[in-house]
Every structure is written in structure tokens, then in C-alpha cells.
Design a protein around this motif. Structure first.
Motif: not given
Length: 112
Positions: A21-34
Motif C-alpha cells: 500500500a502507498a501510505c502517507g506518500d501523498g497518494a491522491p485521495q479520491k474518496i477519503l479526502k478528509q
């Protein structure tokens, strides 16, 4: 996408990273935006937001009242129950006052 509660969020994030998983790497948040960026994980199959126990009040999918109802079900009251309990208290107070006045009048009659 799920929000997860864990006692050890940092360990959970390490496990997710180890699984790809890409965690805390600035991956785009498509659904969990908050979701806080440092608690966000993106996987090919979806997104996960990992919260520690102290962060429960900041969650968006689960309300603290829902957690309280599971953790301590006998202490959960809705407004109707609280109103009926307070109404019962008022009735008992009035009965006590009436009995007190009646007892006071009865004791004064016996003294004279």
C-alpha cells in the motif's frame, strides 16, 4: 472506503506499506479526502484511513455515539429516555412536597 480504528496506527501503517500500500506518500485521495495524509493508504483495490483510539472524534464515517453504544450500551440514553427520566423526577418531587405539607398539617393538629 473504510476508516479503521486501531490501538497501534503506526504499526498498522507499516504492515499496510509492507503489503504494497502507498501510505502517507501523498497518494491522491479520491474518496477519503478528509483523512489526514499521514494516516491515508492507497491500494489497487481501494483506500484506507487508519485512526488511533485518540483520533476517534475526528473520524467521518463513525460517530462517537455509535462507538459509545457498543462499548457501554447500558449507559446510552436517547433524548426521549432522558426526558422521561427527568419527568419522573419532577413527579416524585411533587409527591414528596405534597406528602411533606400533609405531614406538617397533621403534626400541627395533633399538638393543639
Amino acid at each position: 472506503m473504510p476508516e479503521q480504528i486501531t490501538k497501534y496506527p503506526d504499526v498498522t501503517l507499516r504492515v499496510l506499506k509492507g503489503a504494497g500500500a502507498a501510505c502517507g506518500d501523498g497518494a491522491p485521495q479520491k474518496i477519503l479526502k478528509q483523512c489526514p495524509a499521514d494516516r491515508f493508504c492507497s491500494l489497487p483495490t481501494g483506500e484506507i484511513c487508519v485512526y488511533g483510539v485518540a483520533e476517534i472524534p475526528t473520524m467521518t464515517q463513525i460517530d462517537t455515539r455509535e462507538i459509545a453504544a457498543v462499548v457501554s450500551p447500558r449507559f446510552t440514553f436517547d433524548r426521549i429516555e432522558l426526558l422521561s427520566l427527568s419527568g419522573l423526577g419532577v413527579v416524585l418531587l411533587l409527591i414528596g412536597l405534597i406528602l411533606g405539607f400533609a405531614a406538617g398539617k397533621y403534626s400541627r393538629k395533633r399538638q393543639f
